[in-house]
Design a protein around this motif. Structure first.
Motif, PDB file in Angstrom:
ATOM      1  N   TYR B  35       0.837  -1.189   0.000  1.00 37.12           N
ATOM      2  CA  TYR B  35       0.000   0.000   0.000  1.00 37.12           C
ATOM      3  C   TYR B  35       0.875   1.243   0.000  1.00 37.12           C
ATOM      4  O   TYR B  35       1.970   1.252   0.573  1.00 37.12           O
ATOM      5  N   GLN B  37       0.852   5.381   0.975  1.00 39.37           N
ATOM      6  CA  GLN B  37       0.133   6.381   1.758  1.00 39.37           C
ATOM      7  C   GLN B  37       0.882   7.707   1.717  1.00 39.37           C
ATOM      8  O   GLN B  37       2.018   7.803   2.173  1.00 39.37           O
ATOM      9  N   GLY B  40      -1.082  12.503   5.437  1.00 41.97           N
ATOM     10  CA  GLY B  40      -2.437  12.984   5.683  1.00 41.97           C
ATOM     11  C   GLY B  40      -3.509  12.247   4.927  1.00 41.97           C
ATOM     12  O   GLY B  40      -4.696  12.549   5.085  1.00 41.97           O
ATOM     13  N   GLY B  41      -3.107  11.287   4.097  1.00 37.72           N
ATOM     14  CA  GLY B  41      -4.092  10.571   3.289  1.00 37.72           C
ATOM     15  C   GLY B  41      -4.295   9.149   3.746  1.00 37.72           C
ATOM     16  O   GLY B  41      -3.662   8.682   4.693  1.00 37.72           O
ATOM     17  N   ALA B  42      -5.182   8.470   3.080  1.00 39.25           N
ATOM     18  CA  ALA B  42      -5.460   7.077   3.382  1.00 39.25           C
ATOM     19  C   ALA B  42      -4.571   6.172   2.525  1.00 39.25           C
ATOM     20  O   ALA B  42      -4.102   6.572   1.463  1.00 39.25           O
ATOM     21  N   PRO B  43      -4.332   4.965   2.961  1.00 39.18           N
ATOM     22  CA  PRO B  43      -3.558   4.025   2.135  1.00 39.18           C
ATOM     23  C   PRO B  43      -4.296   3.664   0.862  1.00 39.18           C
ATOM     24  O   PRO B  43      -5.523   3.538   0.860  1.00 39.18           O
ATOM     25  N   PHE B  45      -4.196   0.818  -2.373  1.00 34.69           N
ATOM     26  CA  PHE B  45      -3.697  -0.489  -2.743  1.00 34.69           C
ATOM     27  C   PHE B  45      -2.795  -0.400  -3.964  1.00 34.69           C
ATOM     28  O   PHE B  45      -3.117   0.271  -4.948  1.00 34.69           O
ATOM     29  N   PHE B  87       3.756   0.553   2.694  1.00 33.95           N
ATOM     30  CA  PHE B  87       3.553  -0.475   3.708  1.00 33.95           C
ATOM     31  C   PHE B  87       3.337  -1.827   3.040  1.00 33.95           C
ATOM     32  O   PHE B  87       2.553  -1.938   2.093  1.00 33.95           O
TER      33      PHE B  87
END
Lengths: 117, 110
Positions: B35, B37, B40-43, B45, B87
């Motif tokens: 992932y 990221q 400040g953002g979301a992961p 895919f 990640f």
């Protein structure tokens, strides 16, 4: 596509109050949703796994009475932080898994930044 | 229990190739995901490997060796926008749990 929304995107509350965070899958049905917490410059820590119509499964060390999770429908899960304290301030992220099967993809919401004063 | 290891930081220049490694120790194994990221953002895919070998998706490739409990993410033709945290994540074979690695912060320099 597979879009997941969260509401609110940020919230500031006083110590001792409760905060509810909603996670919605907008264009698909999610049998399973996950709730994560992420502190600054750290990894995502899984808090609980939420299955529609059943009780959530909490990770070790996560207080189920403090972090209430409800997965009332295939498109909505909620996380309520009860009696919030400053140490609960964090970035809370939900994700939704599309259907079942072996494919590993999760779709993440944009996250909710909680600040407890 | 499960544990994953990644380098904490990697720095490279635009146009270069960088490899981010991930080793894991798990009681069960149901695939390795990657992932991205941004701050400040979301992961988001990137890729998934369930079987040994290389999966290629545009500038990004991911590799898995189950016998070595090892995988890597390869980023080619680096761009400034690739600066982010990456990640790796493993799904527990005996449940639905996803365990994320500590993350690797990639900085792409001009």
């Amino acid at each position: 596509g597979a879009v997941v929304s969260q509401h609110p995107s940020w919230v500031i509350c006083k110590s001792g109050t409760s905060v509810k965070i909603e996670c919605r899958s907008l264009d698909f049905q999610a049998t399973t949703m996950f709730w994560y917490r992420q502190f600054p410059k750290q990894s995502l820590m899984l808090m609980a796994t939420s299955n529609e119509g059943s009780k959530a499964t909490y990770e070790q060390g996560v207080e189920k009475d403090k972090f209430l999770i409800n997965h009332a429908s295939l498109t909505l899960s909620t996380l309520t932080v009860t009696s919030a304290h400053p140490e609960d301030s964090s970035f809370y992220i939900c994700s939704a898994q599309k259907g079942g099967g072996t494919y590993n993809e999760q779709f993440f919401g944009p996250g909710t930044r909680l600040t407890v004063l | 229990g499960q544990s994953l290891e990644q380098p904490s930081e990697v720095t490279a220049v635009e146009g270069a190739i960088v490899q981010i490694n991930c080793t894991y120790q798990t009681s069960g194994f149901y695939g390795l995901s990657w992932y991205q990221q941004h701050d400040g953002g979301a992961p988001t895919f990137l890729s998934y490997n369930a079987l040994d070998g290389l999966e290629e998706t545009g500038r990004f490739s991911s590799f898995l060796s189950r016998s070595d409990s090892y995988g890597y993410l390869l980023l080619q033709e680096l761009q400034m926008k690739d600066s982010a945290s990456y990640f790796c994540a493993v799904r527990d074979n005996y449940g639905q749990n996803f365990v994320f690695g500590p993350g690797t912060r990639l900085s792409v320099l001009p």
